[in-house]
Scaffold this motif. Sequence first.
Motif, PDB file in Angstrom:
ATOM      1  N   GLY A 107       0.831  -1.192   0.000  1.00  0.00           N
ATOM      2  CA  GLY A 107       0.000   0.000   0.000  1.00  0.00           C
ATOM      3  C   GLY A 107       0.858   1.231   0.000  1.00  0.00           C
ATOM      4  N   SER A 108       0.200   2.329  -0.010  1.00  0.00           N
ATOM      5  CA  SER A 108       0.920   3.580  -0.080  1.00  0.00           C
ATOM      6  C   SER A 108       0.016   4.693   0.383  1.00  0.00           C
ATOM      7  CB  SER A 108       1.402   3.823  -1.504  1.00  0.00           C
ATOM      8  OG  SER A 108       2.315   4.877  -1.540  1.00  0.00           O
ATOM      9  N   TYR A 109       0.444   5.887   0.103  1.00  0.00           N
ATOM     10  CA  TYR A 109      -0.231   7.072   0.563  1.00  0.00           C
ATOM     11  C   TYR A 109      -1.741   6.973   0.352  1.00  0.00           C
ATOM     12  CZ  TYR A 109      -1.214  12.021   1.135  1.00  0.00           C
ATOM     13  OH  TYR A 109      -1.723  13.206   1.554  1.00  0.00           O
ATOM     14  N   PHE A 110      -2.174   6.677  -0.887  1.00  0.00           N
ATOM     15  CA  PHE A 110      -3.609   6.605  -1.154  1.00  0.00           C
ATOM     16  C   PHE A 110      -4.152   5.245  -0.724  1.00  0.00           C
ATOM     17  CE2 PHE A 110      -7.361   5.943  -3.937  1.00  0.00           C
ATOM     18  CZ  PHE A 110      -8.157   6.918  -3.365  1.00  0.00           C
ATOM     19  N   GLY A 111      -4.795   5.193   0.411  1.00  0.00           N
ATOM     20  CA  GLY A 111      -5.389   3.972   0.922  1.00  0.00           C
ATOM     21  C   GLY A 111      -4.701   3.419   2.152  1.00  0.00           C
ATOM     22  N   GLY A 112      -3.505   3.880   2.456  1.00  0.00           N
ATOM     23  CA  GLY A 112      -2.785   3.400   3.627  1.00  0.00           C
ATOM     24  C   GLY A 112      -2.053   2.100   3.365  1.00  0.00           C
ATOM     25  N   ILE A 113      -1.397   1.601   4.397  1.00  0.00           N
ATOM     26  CA  ILE A 113      -0.652   0.350   4.324  1.00  0.00           C
ATOM     27  C   ILE A 113      -1.479  -0.744   4.989  1.00  0.00           C
ATOM     28  CG2 ILE A 113       1.430  -0.872   5.058  1.00  0.00           C
ATOM     29  CD1 ILE A 113       2.883   1.858   4.908  1.00  0.00           C
ATOM     30  N   SER A 114      -1.567  -1.888   4.326  1.00  0.00           N
ATOM     31  CA  SER A 114      -2.266  -3.053   4.848  1.00  0.00           C
ATOM     32  C   SER A 114      -1.321  -4.242   4.892  1.00  0.00           C
ATOM     33  CB  SER A 114      -3.468  -3.413   3.971  1.00  0.00           C
ATOM     34  OG  SER A 114      -4.517  -2.500   4.144  1.00  0.00           O
ATOM     35  N   VAL A 115      -1.762  -5.283   5.583  1.00  0.00           N
ATOM     36  CA  VAL A 115      -1.032  -6.547   5.638  1.00  0.00           C
ATOM     37  C   VAL A 115      -2.011  -7.666   5.328  1.00  0.00           C
ATOM     38  CG1 VAL A 115      -1.364  -6.747   8.146  1.00  0.00           C
ATOM     39  CG2 VAL A 115       0.475  -8.029   7.040  1.00  0.00           C
ATOM     40  N   ARG A 116      -1.523  -8.702   4.654  1.00  0.00           N
ATOM     41  CA  ARG A 116      -2.304  -9.900   4.351  1.00  0.00           C
ATOM     42  C   ARG A 116      -1.433 -11.130   4.561  1.00  0.00           C
ATOM     43  NH1 ARG A 116      -5.364  -9.363  -1.445  1.00  0.00           N
ATOM     44  NH2 ARG A 116      -6.768  -7.629  -0.931  1.00  0.00           N
ATOM     45  N   LYS A 117      -2.079 -12.252   4.827  1.00  0.00           N
ATOM     46  CA  LYS A 117      -1.378 -13.528   4.844  1.00  0.00           C
ATOM     47  C   LYS A 117      -1.085 -13.935   3.402  1.00  0.00           C
ATOM     48  CE  LYS A 117      -3.337 -15.364   9.092  1.00  0.00           C
ATOM     49  NZ  LYS A 117      -4.137 -16.457   9.687  1.00  0.00           N
ATOM     50  N   LEU A 118       0.123 -14.494   3.219  1.00  0.00           N
ATOM     51  CA  LEU A 118       0.516 -15.007   1.906  1.00  0.00           C
ATOM     52  C   LEU A 118       0.321 -16.516   1.859  1.00  0.00           C
ATOM     53  CD1 LEU A 118       3.884 -13.257   0.934  1.00  0.00           C
ATOM     54  CD2 LEU A 118       1.756 -13.219  -0.343  1.00  0.00           C
ATOM     55  N   SER A 119       0.065 -17.040   0.669  1.00  0.00           N
ATOM     56  CA  SER A 119       0.004 -18.485   0.475  1.00  0.00           C
ATOM     57  C   SER A 119       1.392 -19.083   0.695  1.00  0.00           C
ATOM     58  CB  SER A 119      -0.493 -18.798  -0.944  1.00  0.00           C
ATOM     59  OG  SER A 119       0.404 -18.254  -1.904  1.00  0.00           O
ATOM     60  N   ALA A 120       1.460 -20.395   0.868  1.00  0.00           N
ATOM     61  CA  ALA A 120       2.736 -21.072   1.127  1.00  0.00           C
ATOM     62  C   ALA A 120       3.742 -20.831   0.007  1.00  0.00           C
ATOM     63  CB  ALA A 120       2.502 -22.565   1.332  1.00  0.00           C
ATOM     64  N   ASP A 121       3.259 -20.744  -1.242  1.00  0.00           N
ATOM     65  CA  ASP A 121       4.190 -20.504  -2.350  1.00  0.00           C
ATOM     66  C   ASP A 121       4.490 -19.020  -2.555  1.00  0.00           C
ATOM     67  OD1 ASP A 121       1.903 -19.501  -3.604  1.00  0.00           O
ATOM     68  OD2 ASP A 121       1.800 -21.095  -5.099  1.00  0.00           O
ATOM     69  N   GLY A 122       3.821 -18.143  -1.818  1.00  0.00           N
ATOM     70  CA  GLY A 122       4.073 -16.710  -1.898  1.00  0.00           C
ATOM     71  C   GLY A 122       3.488 -16.020  -3.116  1.00  0.00           C
ATOM     72  N   LEU A 123       2.680 -16.737  -3.897  1.00  0.00           N
ATOM     73  CA  LEU A 123       2.174 -16.163  -5.139  1.00  0.00           C
ATOM     74  C   LEU A 123       0.817 -15.496  -5.009  1.00  0.00           C
ATOM     75  CD1 LEU A 123       3.268 -18.929  -7.667  1.00  0.00           C
ATOM     76  CD2 LEU A 123       4.421 -16.771  -7.100  1.00  0.00           C
ATOM     77  N   THR A 124       0.091 -15.784  -3.927  1.00  0.00           N
ATOM     78  CA  THR A 124      -1.217 -15.161  -3.729  1.00  0.00           C
ATOM     79  C   THR A 124      -1.367 -14.744  -2.269  1.00  0.00           C
ATOM     80  OG1 THR A 124      -2.285 -17.283  -3.273  1.00  0.00           O
ATOM     81  CG2 THR A 124      -2.332 -16.521  -5.555  1.00  0.00           C
ATOM     82  N   SER A 125      -2.278 -13.831  -2.044  1.00  0.00           N
ATOM     83  CA  SER A 125      -2.572 -13.393  -0.675  1.00  0.00           C
ATOM     84  C   SER A 125      -4.063 -13.588  -0.422  1.00  0.00           C
ATOM     85  CB  SER A 125      -2.180 -11.928  -0.478  1.00  0.00           C
ATOM     86  OG  SER A 125      -2.947 -11.080  -1.325  1.00  0.00           O
ATOM     87  N   ASP A 126      -4.418 -13.625   0.846  1.00  0.00           N
ATOM     88  CA  ASP A 126      -5.798 -13.873   1.249  1.00  0.00           C
ATOM     89  C   ASP A 126      -6.515 -12.559   1.527  1.00  0.00           C
ATOM     90  OD1 ASP A 126      -8.199 -14.650   2.348  1.00  0.00           O
ATOM     91  OD2 ASP A 126      -7.299 -15.629   4.100  1.00  0.00           O
ATOM     92  N   PRO A 127      -7.429 -12.112   0.640  1.00  0.00           N
ATOM     93  CA  PRO A 127      -8.143 -10.850   0.870  1.00  0.00           C
ATOM     94  C   PRO A 127      -8.903 -10.824   2.196  1.00  0.00           C
ATOM     95  CG  PRO A 127      -8.499 -11.602  -1.373  1.00  0.00           C
ATOM     96  CD  PRO A 127      -7.807 -12.725  -0.645  1.00  0.00           C
ATOM     97  N   ALA A 128      -9.385 -11.978   2.655  1.00  0.00           N
ATOM     98  CA  ALA A 128     -10.137 -12.024   3.916  1.00  0.00           C
ATOM     99  C   ALA A 128      -9.255 -11.730   5.125  1.00  0.00           C
ATOM    100  CB  ALA A 128     -10.803 -13.390   4.082  1.00  0.00           C
ATOM    101  N   SER A 129      -7.940 -11.876   4.970  1.00  0.00           N
ATOM    102  CA  SER A 129      -7.030 -11.604   6.086  1.00  0.00           C
ATOM    103  C   SER A 129      -6.513 -10.164   6.093  1.00  0.00           C
ATOM    104  CB  SER A 129      -5.835 -12.565   6.031  1.00  0.00           C
ATOM    105  OG  SER A 129      -4.981 -12.255   4.931  1.00  0.00           O
TER     106      SER A 129
END
Length: 180
Positions: free
Chosen positions: A50-72
Motif C-alpha cells: 500500500g501507499s499514501y492513497f489507501g494506507g498500508i495493509s497486511v495480508r497472509k501469503l500463500s505457502a508458495d508466496g504467489l497469492t494473498s488472502d483478501p479475507a485476512s
Amino acid sequence: TAPTPAGPWTDSGTPAVEPHAPDCCPGDKRWTFDPSIIADDAGQRYIYYGSYFGGISVRKLSADGLTSDPASQTLITIANRYEGAFVLKRAGFYYLFASATDCCRGPLTGYSVFVGRSASPLGPFVDAEGVSLLAGRVGGTTVLSMNGNRWVGPGHNAIVTDLAGQDWILYHAIDRDDPY
C-alpha cells in the motif's frame, strides 16, 4: 519466480495482491505497491503493501508466496500518510518502518522514515509514546530525517544485516545542491 536470483524469471500471471478499492473510496483504485514480506515464528508469511492513497495493509501469503488472502487484509496505517513499508522482527516485536511527509518537492521535501512496533504482525503498530499509526493524530517515531547536511528527504528504506551482524539502513535522499 526463478530458480536463482539471476533468473530466468517466470511471470505467475497474476499479482499477489489484486487491484482493489481503498476503504475510504469504493470504486477507486488503491495504491497497492511497495511490498515487504516477513514470516512469523510459525512460518506464516505476510505481505505488507500500500501507499499514501489507501494506507498500508497486511495480508497472509500463500505457502508458495504467489497469492494473498483478501479475507485476512488488515489496515495498519491511516490513509494518506505512509508509504514504503519495511517490516522486521526483533526481540519479540514487529517493527514497521514507513516513509511520510512530501517526498517530491526537491530541496523543500520533508520526507522522513518513521517506525511503529507491535507484538503481532497484524498490528496495531504504535510509536514510542503509544500512539497508533491508525490514529487521527497519527503516531510514528522518527527514525531518519534531514539533519542539516547536504541530503534531504531520506526515505523508502530497507534494513539489512551483514555477515558480521551489523544492521544497515538503506534509503534514498535528495541532494540539496542538485535537487532536480
